[in-house]
Scaffold this motif. Structure first.
Motif, PDB file in Angstrom:
ATOM      1  N   VAL A 100     -54.852  54.727  28.314  1.00  0.00           N
ATOM      2  CA  VAL A 100     -54.589  53.759  29.026  1.00  0.00           C
ATOM      3  C   VAL A 100     -53.284  52.710  27.512  1.00  0.00           C
ATOM      4  O   VAL A 100     -53.537  52.105  26.366  1.00  0.00           O
ATOM      5  CB  VAL A 100     -55.617  52.983  29.896  1.00  0.00           C
ATOM      6  N   GLY A 101     -53.102  51.911  28.133  1.00  0.00           N
ATOM      7  CA  GLY A 101     -51.938  50.999  27.367  1.00  0.00           C
ATOM      8  C   GLY A 101     -51.760  49.227  28.041  1.00  0.00           C
ATOM      9  O   GLY A 101     -51.806  49.137  29.127  1.00  0.00           O
ATOM     10  N   LEU A 102     -51.715  48.473  27.019  1.00  0.00           N
ATOM     11  CA  LEU A 102     -51.571  47.176  27.996  1.00  0.00           C
ATOM     12  C   LEU A 102     -50.765  46.147  27.251  1.00  0.00           C
ATOM     13  O   LEU A 102     -50.765  46.049  25.615  1.00  0.00           O
ATOM     14  CB  LEU A 102     -53.151  46.473  27.895  1.00  0.00           C
ATOM     15  N   LEU A 103     -49.579  45.954  27.918  1.00  0.00           N
ATOM     16  CA  LEU A 103     -48.937  44.686  27.424  1.00  0.00           C
ATOM     17  C   LEU A 103     -48.856  43.527  28.156  1.00  0.00           C
ATOM     18  O   LEU A 103     -49.189  43.435  29.123  1.00  0.00           O
ATOM     19  CB  LEU A 103     -47.184  45.421  28.061  1.00  0.00           C
ATOM     20  N   ASP A 104     -49.008  43.055  27.428  1.00  0.00           N
ATOM     21  CA  ASP A 104     -48.719  40.930  27.577  1.00  0.00           C
ATOM     22  C   ASP A 104     -47.502  40.739  27.278  1.00  0.00           C
ATOM     23  O   ASP A 104     -46.597  40.402  26.531  1.00  0.00           O
ATOM     24  CB  ASP A 104     -49.651  40.231  26.188  1.00  0.00           C
ATOM     25  N   ALA A 105     -46.747  40.808  28.561  1.00  0.00           N
ATOM     26  CA  ALA A 105     -45.731  40.083  28.855  1.00  0.00           C
ATOM     27  C   ALA A 105     -45.341  38.432  29.063  1.00  0.00           C
ATOM     28  O   ALA A 105     -44.186  37.922  29.967  1.00  0.00           O
ATOM     29  CB  ALA A 105     -45.357  40.441  30.441  1.00  0.00           C
ATOM     30  N   ASP A 106     -46.695  38.271  28.812  1.00  0.00           N
ATOM     31  CA  ASP A 106     -46.633  36.607  28.708  1.00  0.00           C
ATOM     32  C   ASP A 106     -45.981  36.208  27.807  1.00  0.00           C
ATOM     33  O   ASP A 106     -46.209  35.395  26.542  1.00  0.00           O
ATOM     34  CB  ASP A 106     -47.833  35.902  29.272  1.00  0.00           C
ATOM     35  N   ILE A 107     -44.617  35.572  27.583  1.00  0.00           N
ATOM     36  CA  ILE A 107     -44.092  35.142  25.993  1.00  0.00           C
ATOM     37  C   ILE A 107     -44.534  34.155  26.443  1.00  0.00           C
ATOM     38  O   ILE A 107     -44.569  33.714  24.700  1.00  0.00           O
ATOM     39  CB  ILE A 107     -42.430  34.986  26.744  1.00  0.00           C
ATOM     40  N   TYR A 108     -44.317  33.093  26.827  1.00  0.00           N
ATOM     41  CA  TYR A 108     -45.026  32.035  26.680  1.00  0.00           C
ATOM     42  C   TYR A 108     -46.262  31.702  26.324  1.00  0.00           C
ATOM     43  O   TYR A 108     -46.850  31.172  25.409  1.00  0.00           O
ATOM     44  CB  TYR A 108     -44.526  30.586  27.787  1.00  0.00           C
ATOM     45  N   GLY A 109     -46.415  32.153  27.397  1.00  0.00           N
ATOM     46  CA  GLY A 109     -48.557  31.854  26.766  1.00  0.00           C
ATOM     47  C   GLY A 109     -48.994  33.200  26.240  1.00  0.00           C
ATOM     48  O   GLY A 109     -50.341  33.963  27.486  1.00  0.00           O
ATOM     49  N   PRO A 110     -48.950  33.593  25.488  1.00  0.00           N
ATOM     50  CA  PRO A 110     -49.746  34.973  25.658  1.00  0.00           C
ATOM     51  C   PRO A 110     -51.297  34.894  24.360  1.00  0.00           C
ATOM     52  O   PRO A 110     -51.716  34.306  23.845  1.00  0.00           O
ATOM     53  CB  PRO A 110     -49.171  35.924  23.741  1.00  0.00           C
ATOM     54  N   SER A 111     -52.187  35.452  25.859  1.00  0.00           N
ATOM     55  CA  SER A 111     -53.250  35.388  25.660  1.00  0.00           C
ATOM     56  C   SER A 111     -54.559  36.472  25.411  1.00  0.00           C
ATOM     57  O   SER A 111     -55.207  37.202  24.449  1.00  0.00           O
ATOM     58  CB  SER A 111     -54.206  35.200  26.794  1.00  0.00           C
ATOM     59  N   LEU A 112     -53.264  38.289  25.364  1.00  0.00           N
ATOM     60  CA  LEU A 112     -54.163  39.311  24.470  1.00  0.00           C
ATOM     61  C   LEU A 112     -54.413  39.565  23.960  1.00  0.00           C
ATOM     62  O   LEU A 112     -56.177  39.420  22.761  1.00  0.00           O
ATOM     63  CB  LEU A 112     -53.112  40.449  24.803  1.00  0.00           C
ATOM     64  N   PRO A 113     -53.956  38.343  22.362  1.00  0.00           N
ATOM     65  CA  PRO A 113     -54.711  38.774  21.158  1.00  0.00           C
ATOM     66  C   PRO A 113     -55.947  37.819  21.138  1.00  0.00           C
ATOM     67  O   PRO A 113     -57.175  38.949  20.430  1.00  0.00           O
ATOM     68  CB  PRO A 113     -53.506  38.105  19.914  1.00  0.00           C
ATOM     69  N   LYS A 114     -56.155  36.867  21.365  1.00  0.00           N
ATOM     70  CA  LYS A 114     -57.406  36.661  21.939  1.00  0.00           C
ATOM     71  C   LYS A 114     -58.551  37.123  22.186  1.00  0.00           C
ATOM     72  O   LYS A 114     -59.622  37.106  21.995  1.00  0.00           O
ATOM     73  CB  LYS A 114     -57.383  35.027  22.473  1.00  0.00           C
ATOM     74  N   MET A 115     -57.878  38.158  23.940  1.00  0.00           N
ATOM     75  CA  MET A 115     -58.917  38.292  24.165  1.00  0.00           C
ATOM     76  C   MET A 115     -59.385  39.850  24.208  1.00  0.00           C
ATOM     77  O   MET A 115     -60.451  39.903  24.550  1.00  0.00           O
ATOM     78  CB  MET A 115     -58.272  38.090  25.705  1.00  0.00           C
ATOM     79  N   LEU A 116     -58.788  40.313  22.971  1.00  0.00           N
ATOM     80  CA  LEU A 116     -58.954  41.709  22.906  1.00  0.00           C
ATOM     81  C   LEU A 116     -59.806  41.598  21.035  1.00  0.00           C
ATOM     82  O   LEU A 116     -59.704  42.463  20.803  1.00  0.00           O
ATOM     83  CB  LEU A 116     -57.501  42.331  22.725  1.00  0.00           C
ATOM     84  N   GLY A 117     -59.827  40.183  20.809  1.00  0.00           N
ATOM     85  CA  GLY A 117     -60.205  39.946  18.944  1.00  0.00           C
ATOM     86  C   GLY A 117     -58.792  40.345  18.195  1.00  0.00           C
ATOM     87  O   GLY A 117     -59.133  41.117  16.973  1.00  0.00           O
ATOM     88  N   LEU A 118     -57.618  40.792  18.139  1.00  0.00           N
ATOM     89  CA  LEU A 118     -56.794  41.338  17.535  1.00  0.00           C
ATOM     90  C   LEU A 118     -56.042  40.618  16.921  1.00  0.00           C
ATOM     91  O   LEU A 118     -55.145  39.024  17.212  1.00  0.00           O
ATOM     92  CB  LEU A 118     -55.771  42.400  18.240  1.00  0.00           C
ATOM     93  N   SER A 119     -55.385  40.496  15.580  1.00  0.00           N
ATOM     94  CA  SER A 119     -54.650  39.251  14.795  1.00  0.00           C
ATOM     95  C   SER A 119     -53.660  39.944  13.716  1.00  0.00           C
ATOM     96  O   SER A 119     -52.902  40.126  13.130  1.00  0.00           O
ATOM     97  CB  SER A 119     -55.762  38.436  14.334  1.00  0.00           C
ATOM     98  N   SER A 120     -53.762  41.703  14.037  1.00  0.00           N
ATOM     99  CA  SER A 120     -53.352  41.850  12.495  1.00  0.00           C
ATOM    100  C   SER A 120     -50.913  41.744  13.377  1.00  0.00           C
ATOM    101  O   SER A 120     -51.179  42.048  14.382  1.00  0.00           O
ATOM    102  CB  SER A 120     -53.427  43.618  12.774  1.00  0.00           C
TER     103      SER A 120
END
Length: 338
Positions: free
Chosen positions: A123-143
């Motif tokens: 499975v892959g997950l693409l955050d297509a919300d360019i103006y308000g990306p929330s995926l980094p916060k929700m997955l705990g990713l910052s790299s």
């Protein structure tokens, strides 16, 4: 890498009058060129040459060149152009969408992706919300994603591959971009990411029925869409628009999810239907689309999202995780992956 350097690199192409916008940030380059609808097909080889030249420049991690009509809308090709599949290794693309914001669409998208991965799917997950990306916060990713052979490498968390514009810009950075730039960024996240072989790519769409939805429908050709709504009439009205939009562009609607369906007090167990209950199920029946399930409103969802651990992974035995797993089961069945 600066805008001036990009414009200097464009000078040999003699396209000064066509340049509608140039945006450079952290190695990402986006250029929009004016073109009438009649010119678009003839200019396609030039567009590709310019894009290749930009990608070869030192300091450029990813580049996208888009043709835009004078109205700011993408120029349609004068004649159909046969293009190779955008994501050849991806079996199914599922767009998770809503007609309005605030219904928990991103929460559903993230937990749906995790629940599908828990079923043993790639499975892959693409955050297509360019103006308000929330995926980094929700997955705990910052790299920042690595770039190999001009392809961005998705980050991995909870068994899923993930990509978001939020990985490449500061958390508090406002994306003040026009429509063509947004579409250019979305094209980069789709076509310039090494997704590899996937059973499902879940796409967290921005709210509404605009450019991003049309770009996704035309470029990525999703296998289906999941519409997220809360039970109250106002949200259901927008959910109807979402269903109709996907039907209009020929995308199958896999079903409707009722998020925040009810609230159970963690102290006494009392159930309160804060936003009403059952509205999404009834609306799905009216529209003739499947109802995928209901997800309760629980404090653990907010807590898990804030610490970057989706509740489906953090509390897999909870009632809310069970709701997301039911949705994942319905999606997998609709895609023939059960």
């Amino acid at each position: 890498m600066t805008e001036a350097e990009i414009r200097d690199a464009l000078a040999p192409f003699n396209i000064g009058r066509r340049i509608d916008g140039v945006h450079v940030q952290d190695g990402l380059v986006q250029v929009s060129l004016r073109a009438t609808r009649e010119e678009a097909a003839a200019l396609e080889p030039l567009r590709r040459d310019i894009e290749a030249r930009l990608k070869a420049m030192p300091g450029v991690q990813s580049a996208a060149v888009v043709l835009t009509a004078h109205s700011g809308q993408p120029a349609a090709p004068a004649a159909p152009v046969q293009e190779p599949p955008l994501l050849p290794g991806v079996k199914h693309i599922v767009a998770v969408a809503s007609g309005k914001g605030g219904v928990g669409k991103s929460t559903v998208a993230v937990n749906l992706a995790v629940a599908l991965a828990q079923r043993g799917l790639a499975v892959g997950l693409l955050d297509a919300d360019i103006y308000g990306p929330s995926l980094p916060k929700m997955l705990g990713l910052s790299s920042r994603p690595a770039v190999l052979n001009n392809m961005m490498q998705p980050l991995t968390a909870f068994g899923i591959k993930a990509m978001s514009i939020g990985f490449m810009v500061p958390e508090d950075k406002a994306m003040v971009w026009r429509g063509p730039m947004v579409m250019g960024a979305l094209n980069q996240l789709l076509g310039q990411v090494n997704w590899g072989a996937l059973d499902v790519l879940v796409v967290d769409m921005p709210p509404g029925t605009g450019d991003a939805q049309l770009t996704m429908a035309q470029k990525a050709k999703p296998s289906g869409a999941v519409i997220v709504s809360t039970p109250q009439d106002l949200a259901l009205m927008d959910a109807r628009r979402g269903v109709q939009m996907f039907k209009q562009v020929g995308i199958n609607v896999l079903g409707v999810v009722e998020n925040m369906s009810y609230f159970c007090c963690p102290n006494c167990g009392h159930r309160a239907e804060i936003f009403g209950h059952g509205g999404a199920r009834a609306e799905a029946q009216k529209m003739g689309v499947p109802f995928l399930g209901e997800v309760p409103l629980e404090l653990s969802v907010r807590e898990a999202g804030d610490v970057g651990k989706p509740v489906t992974a953090l509390e897999p035995d909870s009632a809310v995780a069970a709701g997301f797993c039911q949705v994942a089961e319905g999606v997998a069945k609709a895609l023939g992956l059960h």
